[in-house]
Design a protein around this motif. Structure first.
Motif, PDB file in Angstrom:
ATOM      1  N   VAL A  79      -1.466   7.003   7.252  1.00 42.21           N
ATOM      2  CA  VAL A  79      -1.171   7.715   6.296  1.00 42.21           C
ATOM      3  C   VAL A  79      -1.832   8.779   6.990  1.00 42.21           C
ATOM      4  O   VAL A  79      -2.117   9.615   7.747  1.00 42.21           O
ATOM      5  N   ARG A  93       0.879  -1.074   0.170  1.00 41.90           N
ATOM      6  CA  ARG A  93       0.045  -0.038   0.102  1.00 41.90           C
ATOM      7  C   ARG A  93       1.034   1.619  -0.538  1.00 41.90           C
ATOM      8  O   ARG A  93       1.700   0.775   0.563  1.00 41.90           O
ATOM      9  N   SER A  94       0.103   2.344  -0.296  1.00 40.92           N
ATOM     10  CA  SER A  94       0.710   3.645  -0.770  1.00 40.92           C
ATOM     11  C   SER A  94       1.873   3.868   0.732  1.00 40.92           C
ATOM     12  O   SER A  94       2.512   4.920   0.593  1.00 40.92           O
ATOM     13  N   CYS A  95       0.903   3.956   1.885  1.00 34.50           N
ATOM     14  CA  CYS A  95       1.191   4.428   3.158  1.00 34.50           C
ATOM     15  C   CYS A  95       1.668   3.102   4.310  1.00 34.50           C
ATOM     16  O   CYS A  95       2.056   3.370   5.697  1.00 34.50           O
ATOM     17  N   SER A 119      -4.641   8.820   0.711  1.00 38.75           N
ATOM     18  CA  SER A 119      -4.730   7.429  -0.005  1.00 38.75           C
ATOM     19  C   SER A 119      -6.339   6.628  -0.180  1.00 38.75           C
ATOM     20  O   SER A 119      -6.690   5.929   1.040  1.00 38.75           O
ATOM     21  N   ASP A 174      -2.700  11.259   3.562  1.00 39.17           N
ATOM     22  CA  ASP A 174      -3.344  12.378   2.486  1.00 39.17           C
ATOM     23  C   ASP A 174      -4.195  11.724   1.779  1.00 39.17           C
ATOM     24  O   ASP A 174      -4.527  10.975   0.783  1.00 39.17           O
TER      25      ASP A 174
END
Length: 534
Positions: A149, A125-127, A153, A151
């Protein structure tokens, strides 16, 4: 040194919170020069204040060899723990221990045709947090998760938390062991990994002391040795490892600072009352007998500020006035501190001994930046982005540079920097640079503005022009080569022979911040995949 590790490196709240308080209360502060293994993220602080950290389930598993999918979270609202299975791996032929000397980096002169690649257990995951810690030559710890996180996401909106910690042989691409934890908590979280000196143990802990990991782990086998029953003085745990082989930590509690073995946190070796509302301890890199402390006072101090700096003796717990953590210059064995600022600019430098006592003082010329001179080595037990330091200090301005011996404050040499093209920062503050020592080739290089370099003879200060490098966003050093991020954000990394300027190779990754030396070997971390470069 410009960061060369994974781009996703969330701010750590305990240190940043105190830095922000102290910056507002006093003169504008210089950037911190230390790496912190166990302090929490500011985003985690936000969710904790909002009360969204109830943990619902926890599982911990130990794996050797290829990773397995993370287990599904338990549906029940109570916290549950799954004992780690008995490991079934072939014993390693090499000793597994934290190296007691700097880790030498191994240059890559050409790209390998079949580099190893290792898929580590993560969510992708991006976070997802991604941190890597040097252990020894050819050994590194890789942490994936938890999810932090702030942001919005889209792939991080649920409350599933997942963390894995893997000990990896970075020469061969072999996982020595892997541990995983899953639980439910709000998607603003932080988990810390602390290497407990040279004791052969690490601490993996949910810094909110909630439903995540709280394990003291054997470095060689990955087995849990004990549960960590820590305390926190604030919303997140504040603790630092004691150098050496004790395996102890120094930890802030609501009313005191204590030194404990994390396997038995309720039996402190010493306990010191806090002369204020709370306190935070900060790490030292090197063999010192003290840690810096920041104390939140009950009433404004003599300077009108809410904070006071102190140092705590690691052996006795004695608390004395000491240097501000954000003003420390951390050399290999003799730290120094910027002891005076005028209009936000450093004007005085003081050398310290092992106990934190002043040993020498020098006035600084106006408009100077002060840096510990780094080397191409890595520091065992710290984040891979932390470069090894020499025992030299550089005092740099747009017009000149002076190199000092950190033990005595003696000037080694001074030289003009007029040819270097250094520029002051905003509002007339000193130039922002890093300074790199290459003793093998008797060179000292000032790095500025991304990949700008200006080189001197290390022993004399005489100009030592080296071939120009292409412009780029950042660079880092091996023993003989310089590695340049040439085209951010494409992810191109190019290697050059530092002395001749010859281009050796170029490669591309998704992310320019995913290249770094881990256990002395150049690797790339893309998402949850770790790959050799050479």
């Amino acid at each position: 040194m410009t960061a060369t590790g994974p781009v996703f490196d969330p701010a750590r709240s305990a240190i940043l919170r105190d830095i922000l308080h102290e910056t507002v209360a006093k003169a504008p502060a210089r950037p911190t020069r230390t790496r912190f293994a166990l302090v929490g993220g500011l985003v985690a602080a936000a969710v904790l204040l909002a009360g969204g950290t109830a943990a619902l389930a926890l599982s911990g598993a130990l794996h050797f060899g290829p990773s397995e999918p993370a287990p599904a979270p338990a549906p029940t609202p109570s916290i549950t723990s799954t004992p780690a299975p008995t490991p079934t791996s072939t014993p390693s032929s090499r000793p597994i221990a934290v190296q007691t000397t700097p880790i030498q980096r191994h240059d890559v002169n050409e790209l390998g045709s079949t580099p190893w690649s290792l898929d580590l257990p993560g969510t992708g995951r991006s976070c997802e947090q991604r941190h890597v810690y040097d252990i020894a030559d050819g050994l590194a710890l890789v942490q994936l998760g938890a999810h932090v996180v702030g942001d919005g996401s889209p792939d991080c909106n649920d409350d599933l938390q997942h963390v894995s910690v893997s000990l990896v042989d970075t020469r061969q691409g072999t996982p020595m062991w892997t541990r995983e934890w899953t639980w439910h908590a709000a998607p603003l979280y932080d988990v810390g990994v602390m290497v407990l000196g040279t004791s052969g143990r690490i601490l993996v802990v949910d810094e909110a002391l909630g439903g995540g990991p709280h394990d003291v782990i054997d470095l060689a086998t990955g087995r849990t040795l004990a549960d960590f029953a820590g305390e926190k003085a604030d919303i997140l745990l504040n603790a630092q490892a004691v150098p050496g082989d004790s395996g102890d930590i120094v930890m802030s509690t609501p009313n005191s600072i204590v030194r404990v073995d994390p396997r038995d946190a309720h039996s402190p070796r010493w306990s010191t009352d806090i002369p204020g509302k709370s306190a935070s301890v900060y790490p030292m890199v090197g063999d010192t007998d003290f840690l810096p402390v920041s104390i939140l006072l009950n009433a404004p101090g003599p300077d009108g500020g809410p904070y006071e700096s102190a140092r705590i003796d690691l052996q006795t717990g004695r608390l004395d006035p000491g240097p501000s953590a954000i003003a420390l210059i951390q050399t290999d064995s003799h730290p120094a501190v910027i002891s005076q600022y005028t209009a936000g600019q450093p004007t005085e430098l003081t050398g310290l001994d092992r106990s934190g006592q002043a040993t020498w003082t020098r006035r600084l010329p106006p408009g100077s930046d002060v840096r510990a001179v780094s080397t191409s080595t890595s520091v065992p037990g710290t984040d891979v982005n932390y470069p090894g330091a020499s025992d030299l200090i550089a005092v740099v301005s747009t017009s000149g540079m002076t190199i000092l011996e950190s033990a005595s404050g003696t000037e080694r040499w001074s030289a003009s920097t007029a040819r270097c093209g250094l520029t002051d920062r905003v509002a007339g503050s000193s130039p922002l640079v890093t300074v790199f020592l290459d003793p093998e080739h008797d060179t000292l290089t000032v790095v500025h503005d991304g990949t700008g370099t200006c080189t001197f003879t290390a022993s004399t200060g005489a100009p030592r022009p080296l071939p120009d490098l292409p412009s780029g966003s950042a660079l880092f050093f091996g023993p003989d080569n310089t590695y340049v991020f040439t085209n951010e954000p494409s992810g191109d990394l190019t290697a050059f022979d530092r002395q001749t300027g010859t281009k050796l190779w170029s490669s591309t990754a998704t992310n320019p911040g995913s290249w770094f030396f881990a256990g002395g070997y150049l690797v790339r971390l893309n998402g949850d995949q770790l790959t050799a470069v050479g």
